[in-house]
Design a protein around this motif. Structure first.
Motif, mmCIF file in Angstrom:
data_model
loop_
_atom_site.group_PDB
_atom_site.id
_atom_site.type_symbol
_atom_site.label_atom_id
_atom_site.label_comp_id
_atom_site.label_asym_id
_atom_site.label_seq_id
_atom_site.Cartn_x
_atom_site.Cartn_y
_atom_site.Cartn_z
ATOM 1 N N LEU A 8 0.820 -1.209 0.000
ATOM 2 C CA LEU A 8 0.000 0.000 0.000
ATOM 3 C C LEU A 8 0.857 1.262 0.000
ATOM 4 C CD1 LEU A 8 -2.719 -1.046 2.611
ATOM 5 C CD2 LEU A 8 -3.099 -0.632 0.170
ATOM 6 N N GLY A 9 2.074 1.166 0.525
ATOM 7 C CA GLY A 9 2.954 2.323 0.569
ATOM 8 C C GLY A 9 3.885 2.453 -0.615
ATOM 9 N N GLU A 10 3.911 1.441 -1.484
ATOM 10 C CA GLU A 10 4.868 1.456 -2.587
ATOM 11 C C GLU A 10 4.640 2.594 -3.582
ATOM 12 O OE1 GLU A 10 4.840 -2.467 -4.211
ATOM 13 O OE2 GLU A 10 5.851 -3.351 -2.460
ATOM 14 N N PRO A 11 3.393 2.925 -3.969
ATOM 15 C CA PRO A 11 3.232 4.037 -4.910
ATOM 16 C C PRO A 11 3.789 5.355 -4.376
ATOM 17 C CG PRO A 11 1.225 2.718 -4.839
ATOM 18 C CD PRO A 11 2.094 2.234 -3.721
ATOM 19 N N ALA A 12 3.551 5.642 -3.096
ATOM 20 C CA ALA A 12 4.096 6.866 -2.503
ATOM 21 C C ALA A 12 5.617 6.824 -2.488
ATOM 22 C CB ALA A 12 3.558 7.065 -1.095
ATOM 23 N N ALA A 13 6.193 5.670 -2.125
ATOM 24 C CA ALA A 13 7.648 5.549 -2.067
ATOM 25 C C ALA A 13 8.268 5.793 -3.442
ATOM 26 C CB ALA A 13 8.039 4.170 -1.535
ATOM 27 N N ARG A 14 7.680 5.195 -4.470
ATOM 28 C CA ARG A 14 8.213 5.395 -5.822
ATOM 29 C C ARG A 14 8.080 6.850 -6.257
ATOM 30 N NH1 ARG A 14 5.798 0.199 -6.692
ATOM 31 N NH2 ARG A 14 3.895 1.198 -7.470
ATOM 32 N N ASP A 15 6.935 7.451 -5.931
ATOM 33 C CA ASP A 15 6.710 8.843 -6.325
ATOM 34 C C ASP A 15 7.721 9.773 -5.656
ATOM 35 O OD1 ASP A 15 4.629 10.925 -7.541
ATOM 36 O OD2 ASP A 15 5.147 11.606 -5.526
ATOM 37 N N PHE A 16 7.871 9.651 -4.339
ATOM 38 C CA PHE A 16 8.780 10.541 -3.624
ATOM 39 C C PHE A 16 10.237 10.293 -4.046
ATOM 40 C CE2 PHE A 16 5.407 10.614 -0.137
ATOM 41 C CZ PHE A 16 4.905 11.838 -0.546
ATOM 42 N N ALA A 17 10.607 9.018 -4.236
ATOM 43 C CA ALA A 17 11.979 8.728 -4.664
ATOM 44 C C ALA A 17 12.261 9.326 -6.040
ATOM 45 C CB ALA A 17 12.224 7.222 -4.663
ATOM 46 N N SER A 18 11.259 9.309 -6.904
ATOM 47 C CA SER A 18 11.446 9.894 -8.244
ATOM 48 C C SER A 18 11.644 11.398 -8.173
ATOM 49 C CB SER A 18 10.245 9.572 -9.139
ATOM 50 O OG SER A 18 9.106 10.354 -8.789
ATOM 51 N N ARG A 19 11.290 11.994 -7.038
ATOM 52 C CA ARG A 19 11.431 13.439 -6.846
ATOM 53 C C ARG A 19 12.618 13.788 -5.960
ATOM 54 N NH1 ARG A 19 6.373 15.625 -8.579
ATOM 55 N NH2 ARG A 19 4.933 13.912 -9.049
ATOM 56 N N GLY A 20 13.464 12.807 -5.668
ATOM 57 C CA GLY A 20 14.706 13.089 -4.981
ATOM 58 C C GLY A 20 14.729 12.826 -3.490
ATOM 59 N N TYR A 21 13.708 12.120 -2.955
ATOM 60 C CA TYR A 21 13.669 11.794 -1.532
ATOM 61 C C TYR A 21 14.142 10.359 -1.297
ATOM 62 C CZ TYR A 21 10.524 15.831 -0.922
ATOM 63 O OH TYR A 21 9.972 17.085 -0.896
ATOM 64 N N VAL A 22 14.842 10.139 -0.215
ATOM 65 C CA VAL A 22 15.076 8.784 0.279
ATOM 66 C C VAL A 22 13.811 8.347 1.014
ATOM 67 C CG1 VAL A 22 16.405 7.360 1.891
ATOM 68 C CG2 VAL A 22 17.564 9.108 0.509
ATOM 69 N N CYS A 23 13.322 7.139 0.718
ATOM 70 C CA CYS A 23 12.091 6.647 1.348
ATOM 71 C C CYS A 23 12.335 5.285 1.990
ATOM 72 C CB CYS A 23 10.968 6.510 0.312
ATOM 73 S SG CYS A 23 10.417 8.067 -0.381
ATOM 74 N N TRP A 24 11.745 5.094 3.156
ATOM 75 C CA TRP A 24 11.844 3.840 3.904
ATOM 76 C C TRP A 24 10.418 3.342 4.109
ATOM 77 C CZ3 TRP A 24 14.311 -0.252 4.984
ATOM 78 C CH2 TRP A 24 14.328 -0.898 6.209
ATOM 79 N N ASN A 25 10.012 2.377 3.274
ATOM 80 C CA ASN A 25 8.654 1.822 3.300
ATOM 81 C C ASN A 25 8.644 0.655 4.275
ATOM 82 O OD1 ASN A 25 5.951 1.408 2.570
ATOM 83 N ND2 ASN A 25 6.498 0.087 0.841
ATOM 84 N N LEU A 26 7.972 0.836 5.396
ATOM 85 C CA LEU A 26 8.146 -0.045 6.547
ATOM 86 C C LEU A 26 7.023 -1.073 6.672
ATOM 87 C CD1 LEU A 26 9.941 -0.484 9.067
ATOM 88 C CD2 LEU A 26 8.499 1.165 10.264
ATOM 89 N N GLU A 27 7.405 -2.329 6.869
ATOM 90 C CA GLU A 27 6.465 -3.381 7.230
ATOM 91 C C GLU A 27 6.597 -3.659 8.717
ATOM 92 O OE1 GLU A 27 3.647 -4.570 7.045
ATOM 93 O OE2 GLU A 27 3.812 -5.586 5.097
ATOM 94 N N TYR A 28 5.567 -4.271 9.292
ATOM 95 C CA TYR A 28 5.550 -4.534 10.733
ATOM 96 C C TYR A 28 4.520 -5.621 11.011
ATOM 97 C CZ TYR A 28 1.562 -1.361 10.085
ATOM 98 O OH TYR A 28 0.402 -0.771 9.612
ATOM 99 N N ARG A 29 4.632 -6.250 12.171
ATOM 100 C CA ARG A 29 3.646 -7.262 12.566
ATOM 101 C C ARG A 29 2.312 -6.585 12.871
ATOM 102 N NH1 ARG A 29 6.954 -10.053 17.309
ATOM 103 N NH2 ARG A 29 7.753 -7.903 17.383
ATOM 104 N N ARG A 30 1.242 -7.202 12.360
ATOM 105 C CA ARG A 30 -0.099 -6.653 12.553
ATOM 106 C C ARG A 30 -0.968 -7.659 13.301
ATOM 107 N NH1 ARG A 30 2.656 -7.438 8.285
ATOM 108 N NH2 ARG A 30 1.006 -7.882 6.783
ATOM 109 N N ALA A 31 -2.165 -7.231 13.670
ATOM 110 C CA ALA A 31 -3.101 -8.149 14.325
ATOM 111 C C ALA A 31 -3.402 -9.307 13.376
ATOM 112 C CB ALA A 31 -4.393 -7.403 14.685
ATOM 113 N N GLY A 32 -3.159 -10.512 13.859
ATOM 114 C CA GLY A 32 -3.355 -11.691 13.030
ATOM 115 C C GLY A 32 -2.049 -12.363 12.648
ATOM 116 N N ASN A 33 -0.923 -11.659 12.803
ATOM 117 C CA ASN A 33 0.370 -12.315 12.545
ATOM 118 C C ASN A 33 1.404 -11.924 13.597
ATOM 119 O OD1 ASN A 33 1.015 -9.689 11.748
ATOM 120 N ND2 ASN A 33 2.207 -10.330 9.970
ATOM 121 N N GLY A 34 0.936 -11.831 14.844
ATOM 122 C CA GLY A 34 1.850 -11.573 15.949
ATOM 123 C C GLY A 34 1.933 -10.133 16.392
ATOM 124 N N GLY A 35 1.147 -9.255 15.761
ATOM 125 C CA GLY A 35 1.186 -7.850 16.124
ATOM 126 C C GLY A 35 0.227 -7.506 17.245
ATOM 127 N N GLY A 36 0.014 -6.223 17.455
ATOM 128 C CA GLY A 36 -0.788 -5.739 18.566
ATOM 129 C C GLY A 36 0.111 -5.065 19.579
#
Length: 253
Positions: free
Chosen positions: A46-74
C-alpha cells in the motif's frame, strides 16, 4: 531509483524497503507506514506508490512493514516493530553514507496512528514500548489517520479494529491506551499535519479534527489539512489530495 529490502528482526514482517533516488535533491528521509486497520491482510504494498513517487522526486524513502493483528502484532509487538524499523535508519545511514537527521513520518489510516505515535517516542518514559529512540522524527504527515483511539473504539470502526489491535478497551487497560493513543500524547514536540477528507467513509474526519484541536489547545504545532476525494485517494500519487501532501513535504526538506 534503487529499492533494497533490509531486515530489522527475524519475523517475516520485520523488514522495510529502502528507496534511493537516482539523485538526492531533498534532505528529508520519508518513513512510510501503511494502513489497513492494523490487520495482517494489508501490507506494505500500500505504501509502494508513494515511495516510488517521492523517490522519483529526490527523496530517500523507507517503506516499513511490521507485525499486525493476526500475525503476531498488537500491543506491544507492533509498537516495538515500528520503533525498531525506524531506528534501523541510524545503521543504514552509517552503512550507506546517508544523512538521516531529518526524518519525516508519513502514515495512512492505521499507519497515520503509528506515524503520530512514532513522532512522540522521544517523550515516552523508560519502560514504555518505543522509548529512547535512536532516530528522531522531525515531522508527522498523517493521511486520514486514526489519531483518536478512544473515539475510534467508541464508534466501533472496522468491526472494533481498535480493540482487536490492542486487546482491550480504553477502560480495561488505561495505561496501555494512554501510551498507544496519539491524542493522549498530544502535543508533540514536532509539527503534525493531519490530512483528511470529509468524504472519508473509513476513518471519520472527526478523528483528525479531535487530535488537532487537542494538540493546538495544549500549545502544539498541528494543522488540519482538508483534502478532496475518499479514503484511498489520499495515497494515490495521481490525486489532488496527494499533491497537497507533496506541497507540505517540500517545506520540510
Amino acid at each position: 531509483m534503487d529499492c533494497t529490502s533490509y531486515r530489522y528482526g527475524p519475523d517475516p514482517s520485520q523488514y522495510g524497503q529502502l528507496y534511493l533516488p537516482a539523485q538526492r535533491t531533498h534532505d528529508a528521509v520519508v518513513v512510510i507506514i501503511h494502513g489497513g486497520y492494523w490487520r495482517s491482510r494489508y501490507g506494505l504494498d500500500l505504501g509502494e506508490p508513494a515511495a516510488r513517487d517521492f523517490a522519483s522526486r529526490g527523496y530517500v524513502c523507507w517503506n516499513l512493514e511490521y507485525r499486525r493483528a493476526g500475525n503476531g502484532g498488537g500491543w506491544p509487538a507492533t509498537f516495538d516493530d515500528v520503533a525498531a524499523g525506524i531506528d534501523l535508519l541510524a545503521e543504514l545511514g552509517a552503512r550507506l553514507e546517508l544523512a538521516v537527521e531529518n526524518v519525516v513520518a508519513l502514515g495512512h489510516s492505521a499507519g497515520g496512528h503509528l506515524a503520530a505515535w512514532a513522532g512522540g517516542r522521544a517523550s515516552l518514559p523508560a519502560g514504555v514500548p518505543g522509548a529512547d529512540p535512536a532516530v528522531g522524527i522531525s515531522a508527522v504527515l498523517s493521511q486520514a489517520g486514526v489519531l483518536d483511539l478512544r473515539r475510534a473504539w467508541e464508534l466501533g470502526l472496522s468491526d472494533q479494529a481498535v480493540e482487536n489491535f490492542l486487546g482491550c478497551g480504553p477502560d480495561d487497560d488505561p495505561h496501555r491506551f494512554r501510551w498507544a493513543d496519539p491524542l493522549q500524547q498530544a502535543p508533540l514536540a514536532v509539527p503534525v499535519y493531519a490530512f483528511h477528507s470529509e468524504a472519508d467513509d473509513a476513518v471519520p474526519a472527526a478523528l483528525s479534527e479531535n487530535y488537532v484541536a487537542a494538540a493546538r489547545a495544549a500549545g502544539g504545532r498541528a494543522e488540519l489539512v482538508r483534502v478532496p476525494g475518499n479514503h484511498f485517494d489520499i495515497i494515490d500519487p495521481a490525486s489532488a489530495a496527494f499533491e497537497q501532501i507533496r506541497t507540505v513535504l517540500r517545506t520540510l526538506g
